[in-house]
Design an enzyme around this catalytic site. Structure first.
Site, short mmCIF file in Angstrom:
data_model
loop_
_atom_site.label_atom_id
_atom_site.label_comp_id
_atom_site.label_asym_id
_atom_site.label_seq_id
_atom_site.Cartn_x
_atom_site.Cartn_y
_atom_site.Cartn_z
N ASN A 1 0.84 -1.20 0.00
CA ASN A 1 0.00 0.00 0.00
C ASN A 1 0.88 1.25 0.00
O ASN A 1 1.87 1.31 0.73
CB ASN A 1 -0.86 -0.04 1.29
CG ASN A 1 -1.97 0.97 1.32
OD1 ASN A 1 -2.77 1.05 0.38
ND2 ASN A 1 -2.06 1.76 2.39
N HIS B 1 -4.67 9.84 -1.59
CA HIS B 1 -4.84 11.09 -0.84
C HIS B 1 -4.51 12.21 -1.83
O HIS B 1 -3.38 12.68 -1.90
CB HIS B 1 -3.87 11.15 0.35
CG HIS B 1 -4.23 10.23 1.45
ND1 HIS B 1 -5.39 10.35 2.18
CD2 HIS B 1 -3.58 9.14 1.95
CE1 HIS B 1 -5.44 9.39 3.09
NE2 HIS B 1 -4.36 8.64 2.98
N GLU C 1 -7.44 4.75 0.46
CA GLU C 1 -7.54 5.85 1.44
C GLU C 1 -8.02 7.14 0.77
O GLU C 1 -7.54 8.23 1.07
CB GLU C 1 -6.18 6.09 2.12
CG GLU C 1 -5.59 4.83 2.75
CD GLU C 1 -4.29 5.06 3.53
OE1 GLU C 1 -3.96 6.23 3.82
OE2 GLU C 1 -3.62 4.06 3.83
N ASP D 1 -9.32 10.49 -0.41
CA ASP D 1 -9.90 11.78 0.01
C ASP D 1 -9.34 12.87 -0.89
O ASP D 1 -8.23 12.74 -1.41
CB ASP D 1 -9.68 12.09 1.51
CG ASP D 1 -8.23 12.04 1.97
OD1 ASP D 1 -7.32 12.01 1.12
OD2 ASP D 1 -8.01 12.02 3.20
O1 9MR Z 1 -5.62 9.21 9.34
C1 9MR Z 1 -4.50 8.88 10.14
C2 9MR Z 1 -4.28 9.92 11.20
O2 9MR Z 1 -5.36 9.92 12.10
C3 9MR Z 1 -2.98 9.65 11.92
O3 9MR Z 1 -2.72 10.70 12.82
C4 9MR Z 1 -1.85 9.51 10.93
C5 9MR Z 1 -0.53 9.18 11.59
O4 9MR Z 1 -0.57 7.92 12.19
O5 9MR Z 1 -2.15 8.49 10.00
C6 9MR Z 1 -3.29 8.79 9.25
O6 9MR Z 1 -3.52 7.81 8.28
C7 9MR Z 1 -2.47 7.60 7.35
C8 9MR Z 1 -2.50 6.14 6.98
O7 9MR Z 1 -2.36 5.34 8.12
C9 9MR Z 1 -1.42 5.80 5.96
N1 9MR Z 1 -1.48 6.65 4.83
C10 9MR Z 1 -1.51 8.07 5.10
C11 9MR Z 1 -2.66 8.39 6.06
C12 9MR Z 1 -2.75 9.87 6.26
O8 9MR Z 1 -1.61 10.35 6.91
#
Ligand code: 9MR
Length: 446
Positions: A211, A248, A278, A280
């Site tokens: 991923n 993203h 993921e 958005d």
């Molecule tokens: O959405 C997640 C956010 O709440 C956390 O603070 C962050 C750090 O752990 O991670 C975010 O999710 C991430 C995902 O796990 C991996 N891809 C990037 C996402 C956005 O940062």
């Protein structure tokens, strides 16, 4: 009379479709999804149902801390049929101290999903971010062992409950074809394939994904580097089933690329599933959302789309209002655009479990050993309809098989195996005469 007959056949067809959708959302295996007749049947009225009508899922990231919020669980329960724990499965959450696993919050998400008939994407087993302090102090062989132990510990706890695992997340650097410099990377280039091999043995039923973000555009060096790795893995039989494209998107660093569909198609042609994991988009432009979902729908091996949160305030970048529901839980224009795109796909491209001209891979997992016999697990990936040919040495013979339809040709020392109704995981007991060498194996889609 004719009218009544017509409408009752419509009811039957609708019941079949909704039955399939219900079975899908319960995670049951269905051979084929009855296809809706767009003219006669109402289209899907929620994202999950509309996606299921084309054989796909529609998911969201969810957060254990919000499961007490009724508005949140109402929308999630109604609209989505797949969930990803947003933060509850990172290493700092699941193994905060070496060898001591904590699943409290991850279990809350998984239990909620199971109770509500949703499937789960596991996220993520190895990620350079979200590491606990103890892991950052290790290096070399000790770190590699800790990585293996972590995968085994988490996957054992969730064995049989996870649709797909992000085994490795974000291992490539931005803007180049290089690997990201991380403590994991410093244990040696082979850390990614070692992780996938460990994961396959830990839960052979889970799909195993790589991923990453900013790999949507086919021409980017990062995309090419991930593609080269996946191609190498599939050609050498390293067990990988899927690639997750985070998506993203943003207008600056990672804009929606017009060639995303090409990227999905090219990865799928390697014999892996592709998923949007993921999604958005700042401002949630309806056209961009519809285009991304349309890209997935156009690729038969694109098995589903996940958005990264339910309502705008739930998002990790809430200030960008990037999601499908606003803070009041109301549907935004992007929601309608996505639903329409999903429904438009109903009469057409259902993802075929086996892509025409696809490929499959059979991986051997050595099991129990006795003085004159040994067990061998076999995992077939890349296709649901396959024929595996296993050639034994002259001093060996097959004495038993399980979970497979198999024919043993003792004259040629060849076992021919086909799916036995248990998916791609099966096994064989081989009698040897002091020479327990592994057989050679090949797979072809059938
Ligand atoms: O959405 C997640 C956010 O709440 C956390 O603070 C962050 C750090 O752990 O991670 C975010 O999710 C991430 C995902 O796990 C991996 N891809 C990037 C996402 C956005 O940062």
């Amino acid at each position: 009379m004719i009218g009544r007959l017509l409408s009752s056949s419509r009811v039957i067809r609708r019941t079949l479709v909704l039955g399939a959708v219900a079975a899908l959302s319960m995670g049951l295996a269905m051979a084929e999804i009855p296809r809706a007749n767009a003219a006669a049947d109402p289209p899907g009225t929620t994202l999950g149902v509309a996606a299921a009508l084309s054989g796909r899922y529609f998911g969201t990231a969810i957060n254990a801390s919000k499961l007490g919020d009724t508005a949140y669980t109402t929308i999630t329960g109604r609209e989505f049929d797949m969930v990803t724990p947003e933060n509850e499965m990172t290493i700092d959450a699941t193994e905060p101290w070496q060898g001591q696993f904590v699943f409290t919050n991850a279990d809350r998400v998984v239990d909620w999903a199971v109770r509500n008939g949703k499937r789960v994407r596991g996220h993520a087993l190895l990620w350079h971010s979200g590491q606990p302090q103890w892991l950052l102090t290790l290096s070399g062989a000790a770190l590699r062992q800790a990585m293996t132990d972590h995968i085994n510990g988490v996957m054992a706890h969730y064995k049989g409950k996870i649709y797909a695992w992000d085994v490795v997340n974000e291992a490539f650097a931005d803007g180049s074809g290089a690997r990201r410099n991380s403590n994991f990377q410093r244990t040696g280039d082979d850390w990614i394939e070692a992780a996938f091999r460990t994961a396959r043995a830990a839960d052979p039923a889970a799909k195993l994904c790589y991923n990453d973000y900013a790999i949507e555009s086919w021409t980017s060096a990062k995309t090419q580097a991930v593609y080269t790795m996946v191609k190498d893995f599939t050609s050498r039989g390293v067990p990988i089933d899927c690639v997750g494209f985070q998506a993203h998107l943003s207008s600056g660093s990672d804009p929606y690329p017009g060639d995303f569909r090409t990227t999905l198609q090219n990865f799928a042609a390697l014999g892996v599933d592709v998923q949007i994991t993921e999604l958005d988009v700042p401002g949630a432009p309806a056209a961009t959302y519809a285009a991304v979902v349309g890209d997935c729908l156009a690729v038969s091996r694109c098995t589903g789309v996940t958005v990264w949160g339910v309502r705008d305030p739930d998002s990790w970048r809430s200030g960008d209002t990037p999601l499908l529901f606003d803070g009041d839980g109301d549907k935004k224009p992007a929601y309608t655009a996505v639903l329409n795109a999903l429904n438009a796909a109903v009469p057409g491209a259902s993802p075929s479990p086996t892509p025409p001209g696809g490929s499959c891979t059979a991986t051997l997992l050595p099991g129990a050993k006795w003085p004159a016999r040994y067990n061998l697990g076999v995992t077939v990936t890349g296709s649901d309809h396959w024929v595996v040919t296993m050639t034994l040495s002259r001093t060996q013979s097959v004495v038993a098989t399980w979970n497979v339809r198999a024919r043993w040709d003792s004259a040629r020392n060849v076992l021919t195996a086909r799916p036995g109704g248990h998916g791609g995981s099966w096994g064989v007991t081989i009698k040897h005469h002091g020479r327990p060498a592994l057989p050679t194996v090949s797979c072809r889609p059938a």
